[in-house]
Write an enzyme that holds these catalytic residues in place. Structure first.
Site, PDB file in Angstrom:
ATOM      1  N   ASP A   1       9.435  -0.095   6.156  1.00  0.00           N
ATOM      2  CA  ASP A   1      10.073  -0.671   5.587  1.00  0.00           C
ATOM      3  C   ASP A   1      11.025  -1.469   4.620  1.00  0.00           C
ATOM      4  O   ASP A   1      11.458  -0.747   4.894  1.00  0.00           O
ATOM      5  CB  ASP A   1       8.703  -1.613   4.752  1.00  0.00           C
ATOM      6  CG  ASP A   1       8.340  -0.449   3.992  1.00  0.00           C
ATOM      7  OD1 ASP A   1       8.745   0.576   3.635  1.00  0.00           O
ATOM      8  OD2 ASP A   1       7.106  -0.409   3.807  1.00  0.00           O
TER       9      ASP A   1
ATOM     10  N   ASN B   1      -3.004  -0.492  -4.590  1.00  0.00           N
ATOM     11  CA  ASN B   1      -3.575  -1.678  -3.683  1.00  0.00           C
ATOM     12  C   ASN B   1      -4.194  -1.833  -2.345  1.00  0.00           C
ATOM     13  O   ASN B   1      -5.102  -2.347  -1.627  1.00  0.00           O
ATOM     14  CB  ASN B   1      -2.845  -3.220  -3.803  1.00  0.00           C
ATOM     15  CG  ASN B   1      -1.245  -3.032  -3.233  1.00  0.00           C
ATOM     16  OD1 ASN B   1      -1.934  -1.820  -2.601  1.00  0.00           O
ATOM     17  ND2 ASN B   1      -0.654  -4.089  -3.426  1.00  0.00           N
TER      18      ASN B   1
ATOM     19  N   HIS C   1      -2.432  -0.699  -0.064  1.00  0.00           N
ATOM     20  CA  HIS C   1      -1.735  -1.097   1.763  1.00  0.00           C
ATOM     21  C   HIS C   1      -0.875  -0.434   2.483  1.00  0.00           C
ATOM     22  O   HIS C   1      -1.380   0.622   1.760  1.00  0.00           O
ATOM     23  CB  HIS C   1      -0.271  -2.085   0.919  1.00  0.00           C
ATOM     24  CG  HIS C   1       0.691  -1.173   0.100  1.00  0.00           C
ATOM     25  ND1 HIS C   1       1.948  -2.614  -0.925  1.00  0.00           N
ATOM     26  CD2 HIS C   1       0.994  -0.673  -0.174  1.00  0.00           C
ATOM     27  CE1 HIS C   1       2.567  -0.959  -1.587  1.00  0.00           C
ATOM     28  NE2 HIS C   1       2.403  -0.090  -0.875  1.00  0.00           N
TER      29      HIS C   1
ATOM     30  N   GLU D   1       0.549  -5.998   2.615  1.00  0.00           N
ATOM     31  CA  GLU D   1      -0.329  -6.196   1.393  1.00  0.00           C
ATOM     32  C   GLU D   1      -2.332  -6.753   1.430  1.00  0.00           C
ATOM     33  O   GLU D   1      -2.027  -6.813   2.740  1.00  0.00           O
ATOM     34  CB  GLU D   1      -0.081  -7.273   0.615  1.00  0.00           C
ATOM     35  CG  GLU D   1       1.634  -6.659   0.348  1.00  0.00           C
ATOM     36  CD  GLU D   1       2.001  -5.781  -0.608  1.00  0.00           C
ATOM     37  OE1 GLU D   1       0.748  -4.633  -1.129  1.00  0.00           O
ATOM     38  OE2 GLU D   1       2.723  -5.621  -1.009  1.00  0.00           O
TER      39      GLU D   1
HETATM   40  C1  F6R Z   1       7.311   2.563   1.908  1.00  0.00           C
HETATM   41  C2  F6R Z   1       5.595   1.879   1.791  1.00  0.00           C
HETATM   42  C3  F6R Z   1       4.675   2.237   1.024  1.00  0.00           C
HETATM   43  C4  F6R Z   1       4.497   3.384   0.024  1.00  0.00           C
HETATM   44  C5  F6R Z   1       3.755   3.204  -0.832  1.00  0.00           C
HETATM   45  C6  F6R Z   1       2.848   4.034  -2.433  1.00  0.00           C
HETATM   46  O1  F6R Z   1       7.388   3.107   2.336  1.00  0.00           O
HETATM   47  O2  F6R Z   1       5.437   1.445   3.280  1.00  0.00           O
HETATM   48  O3  F6R Z   1       3.898   1.582   1.702  1.00  0.00           O
HETATM   49  O4  F6R Z   1       4.299   4.344   0.972  1.00  0.00           O
HETATM   50  O5  F6R Z   1       3.683   1.968  -1.350  1.00  0.00           O
HETATM   51  O6  F6R Z   1       4.415   4.414  -2.690  1.00  0.00           O
HETATM   52  P1  F6R Z   1       4.555   5.854  -3.846  1.00  0.00           P
HETATM   53  O7  F6R Z   1       4.873   7.145  -2.886  1.00  0.00           O
HETATM   54  O8  F6R Z   1       5.760   5.282  -4.256  1.00  0.00           O
HETATM   55  O9  F6R Z   1       3.783   5.779  -4.563  1.00  0.00           O
END
Ligand code: F6R
Length: 258
Positions: free
Chosen positions: A79, A150, A152, A157
């Site tokens: 992403d 959450n 995701h 999301e």
């Molecule tokens: C990042 C992504 C997100 C993160 C998730 C956890 O490319 O796709 O799904 O893996 O938000 O983020 P952190 O590791 O910062 O807690």
């Protein structure tokens, strides 16, 4: 100490976030070595965020130690924020250069990260092409994931369905709150992103999800033990037959034992 459950998905609880990083990095490095030995390309799906930083650091160390050959490694990131300049320090392009690509000998043409600079009218075609490029590369051999508070995965999301593909999405308020510090407040935080879909992620041959810290404990518990539905997109990983979830004890604190 680590505890392993054999149920689907496999859950590995290691003693620390460092231990998770070591296991994840070793698996990715081994896969590249094995596929290089068989004269095959390795297609990796990569994640950004705080969690994989240690893993990438460990991976860079192993890559140097083993003199890993990256000439056949192709990467697709999950992403990018939209809109987002490629050189902005908050961009995932910048993150990947700083935390991985500047430290390994990967061919720049083999790196794919969703483009946050597109004009809105070009996004749908671009996303379809991103999917095609994954297919043309032979599909993703190993997808690395983190998990949001959450539930995701990527920026899929809550509400994202199992059949979603690469697309422009609106970010969840929790995701924006968590990113706000990076952007100097929530008002400056992008409200949209381009992300690979759930269906895109589930097509990977192998998936490893890493999570550490108690802030992830609830989402992890839902992902492993909660009802499978779009409210917690990570629950869809349970329809895949080759997933390992690597956790530290804090992230694992709510999961029921095997
Ligand atoms: C990042 C992504 C997100 C993160 C998730 C956890 O490319 O796709 O799904 O893996 O938000 O983020 P952190 O590791 O910062 O807690």
């Amino acid at each position: 100490m680590h505890i392993v459950t054999q149920k689907k998905p496999e859950v590995v609880i290691a003693e620390s976030d460092r231990a998770i990083a070591r296991m994840g990095a070793a698996e990715i490095a081994n896969l590249i070595q094995m596929r290089n030995a068989a004269d095959l390309p390795t297609v990796l799906g990569l994640a950004t965020g705080k969690t994989p930083i240690l893993l990438y650091r460990e991976f860079i160390r192993i890559a140097r130690e083993k003199a890993l050959d990256f000439s056949r490694v192709i990467t697709f990131n999950l992403d990018e924020y939209y809109p987002m300049n490629t050189h902005s320090p908050q961009s995932y392009h910048h993150f990947m250069r700083a935390n991985l690509f500047d430290h390994i000998d990967i061919h720049p043409a083999h790196i794919h990260i969703p483009d946050g600079t597109l004009s809105r009218k070009d996004i749908a075609n671009y996303c379809a092409e991103y999917e095609e490029k994954i297919q043309q590369a032979g599909g993703i051999n190993l997808q690395l994931l983190g998990i949001g508070e959450n539930g995701h995965i990527g920026f899929n999301e809550p509400g994202s369905d199992v059949d979603t593909r690469t697309r422009l999405v609106t970010l969840d308020p929790i995701t924006r709150q968590n990113a706000a510090a990076e952007f100097g407040g929530e008002t400056n935080t992008p409200s949209e992103a381009i992300t690979m879909g759930i269906a895109t992620i589930l097509e990977a041959q192998r998936i490893i999800l890493i999570a550490s810290g108690s802030k992830k404990a609830h989402a992890v518990q839902q992902a492993i033990n909660g009802p499978v539905n779009a409210n917690v997109p990570a629950t869809y990983l349970r329809s895949h037959s080759n997933v390992t979830i690597y956790l530290d004890p804090a992230a694992a604190k709510h999961i029921k034992s095997a």
